[in-house]
Structures are given as C-alpha cells and as structure tokens.
Design a protein around this motif. Structure first.
Motif, short mmCIF file in Angstrom:
data_model
loop_
_atom_site.label_atom_id
_atom_site.label_comp_id
_atom_site.label_asym_id
_atom_site.label_seq_id
_atom_site.Cartn_x
_atom_site.Cartn_y
_atom_site.Cartn_z
N GLN A 57 0.77 -1.30 -0.03
CA GLN A 57 0.04 0.18 0.08
C GLN A 57 1.02 1.22 0.06
O GLN A 57 0.35 2.04 -0.61
N ILE A 58 1.96 1.42 0.44
CA ILE A 58 3.08 2.13 0.77
C ILE A 58 3.52 2.43 -0.72
O ILE A 58 3.59 3.44 -0.88
N GLU A 59 3.86 1.55 -1.33
CA GLU A 59 4.06 1.65 -3.05
C GLU A 59 2.93 2.49 -3.77
O GLU A 59 3.59 3.05 -4.64
N ASP A 60 1.67 1.46 -3.71
CA ASP A 60 1.13 2.53 -4.71
C ASP A 60 0.85 4.40 -4.41
O ASP A 60 0.07 4.40 -5.69
N VAL A 61 0.64 4.18 -3.01
CA VAL A 61 0.88 5.65 -3.28
C VAL A 61 1.91 6.62 -3.47
O VAL A 61 1.54 7.56 -3.56
N HIS A 62 2.99 5.73 -3.21
CA HIS A 62 4.40 6.31 -3.84
C HIS A 62 4.21 7.08 -5.41
O HIS A 62 4.18 7.50 -6.21
N MET A 63 3.29 5.94 -5.99
CA MET A 63 3.12 5.78 -6.93
C MET A 63 2.14 7.03 -8.12
O MET A 63 2.43 7.46 -8.33
N VAL A 64 1.44 6.41 -6.46
CA VAL A 64 0.05 7.93 -7.07
C VAL A 64 1.08 9.24 -7.27
O VAL A 64 0.82 9.94 -7.53
N LEU A 65 1.31 9.50 -6.26
CA LEU A 65 2.37 10.26 -5.24
C LEU A 65 3.65 11.14 -6.91
O LEU A 65 3.37 12.26 -7.37
N ILE A 66 4.13 10.19 -6.77
CA ILE A 66 5.22 10.36 -8.55
C ILE A 66 4.07 10.71 -10.22
O ILE A 66 4.48 11.59 -10.80
N HIS A 67 3.08 10.34 -9.89
CA HIS A 67 2.11 10.85 -11.31
C HIS A 67 1.63 11.66 -10.88
O HIS A 67 1.88 13.01 -11.59
N MET A 68 1.29 12.30 -9.75
CA MET A 68 0.78 13.60 -9.04
C MET A 68 1.82 15.08 -9.75
O MET A 68 1.29 15.62 -10.26
N ILE A 69 3.10 14.61 -9.36
CA ILE A 69 3.83 15.60 -9.75
C ILE A 69 4.24 15.60 -11.19
O ILE A 69 4.49 17.07 -11.35
N VAL A 70 3.82 14.56 -12.49
CA VAL A 70 4.44 14.76 -13.32
C VAL A 70 2.69 15.31 -13.49
O VAL A 70 3.52 16.40 -14.45
N TYR A 71 2.45 15.39 -13.28
CA TYR A 71 0.42 15.81 -13.70
C TYR A 71 0.57 18.08 -13.86
O TYR A 71 0.04 18.33 -14.57
#
Length: 197
Positions: free
Chosen positions: A173-187
């Motif tokens: 679940q931590i890795e799931d959220v990290h993936m969302v965070l990196i996409h948020m930065i790009v977006y």
C-alpha cells in the motif's frame, strides 16, 4: 458481504485514507524544489530498492518525457534532466560485488552529482543502508533531498529538504501511494507549463 468484497473495500479504504493525509504544503514544497532545479538546470537523481526501484524508474520515464510539454519532433523546450541510479544492473552488481551493496548508489553519485543537484529517494521503510548512504553523500556536497517514505519515515527523513511519509505499514500500500505521488508531480508540471517557461 463476501470475503473478497471486504478485502477490496479495506485495501482501497486504507489507500484513500493515506492519500487524504498528504499535506498539500509538503507537496507544494516538492514542486518548488523541482521547479528551482529546472530553472537552474540542475540534475535530478532518483533511487530506490525493489518495488521502489521500479517506481523510481517509472518516474524517470514520465517526468523526463511528460513534465515539460512538447510538440512535434523538433528540439522544443528543454526538459528536466533526470537519471535513475537503480536502472543499470551491470553497474549496480559491479559496485555491490567489488565494494558493497550499501555503496551502490553513493558511488554513482560521487561520479555524477554536483552541489545544488537534487536527490529523490523512495523507500517504504526509510532505513535501507544504501539509500541512507546516498542521502549522506548528497547532504555532504550540499545537494537537495526529497524523500518519499512510509511507516514513520525512517532514517532518511532526517536528511530531507522535504518529505512525504505515507502513514501505512503495508509495503504494497505504501508503494501504491508512492506511485500516485510521482504521477501527481508529473501531472502538476504537465498542467502548469508556465513553471518551465
């Protein structure tokens, strides 16, 4: 309620709660650090182990390609300069074998990193010795450090210019959220082209 319905509800609810706890001010500071890096043409480095290495390499692909919008096939605007130090298996295994696994990232940074560059580290526990050593070197040469961690942030949180710590104790679940965070930065950068001029 079926066993599987309960499982999927519980899993996604945990991720949703963790996402709701992301501090917008911390996210904004990460954007500011990266925007400043772009303005000053700094190099961005990223590191992680295991699943976090996959997240790091994914970020290099997306951030390097999509954070600065481009058109056509010409040179266009300058993009972010970003490198993963966990994507070269030959270099990693050579350093691990000849020196130590704890040095696989630090030794690469010694060759490449300069004062004012940026190091992004992704680690669920925040205590991986090779990530800690990379942070120590980055701090030593006055590079800036962005941390994405889980649990309580671990040792690497103490090195951070800015950190987002996911308040969960499941690596998945931590890795799931990290993936969302990196996409948020790009977006964010993709939708604010004025930042990169």
């Amino acid at each position: 309620m079926s066993e599987f319905k309960k499982f999927t509800d519980d899993y996604t609810a945990a991720i949703s709660r963790a996402m709701e706890k992301i501090d917008p001010a911390r996210f904004g500071k990460i954007i500011e650090i990266l925007a400043e890096a772009y303005k000053n043409d700094r190099q961005v480095f990223i590191a992680g182990n295991g699943g976090s290495a996959g997240t790091a390499n994914h970020f290099v692909c997306d951030f390097g390609k999509n954070a600065v919008p481009f058109k056509g096939t010409g040179p266009g605007k300058r993009r972010f300069r970003i490198i993963s130090v966990c994507d070269n298996i030959e270099k990693i295994t050579a350093l691990g074998n000849d020196i130590s696994f704890e040095e696989i990232f630090r030794q690469q940074l010694i060759n490449l990193m300069r004062e004012g560059d940026i190091l992004i580290v992704i680690s669920a526990s925040g205590n991986s010795p090779n990530i800690v050593r990379a942070c120590e070197y980055a701090r030593e040469i006055k590079a800036r450090i962005i941390v994405l961690a889980g649990f309580n942030g671990g040792k690497i949180k103490e090195f951070a210019d800015e950190a987002i710590v996911v308040p969960l104790e499941s690596y998945e679940q931590i890795e799931d959220v990290h993936m969302v965070l990196i996409h948020m930065i790009v977006y964010y950068f993709k939708n604010h082209p004025e930042i990169t001029g």
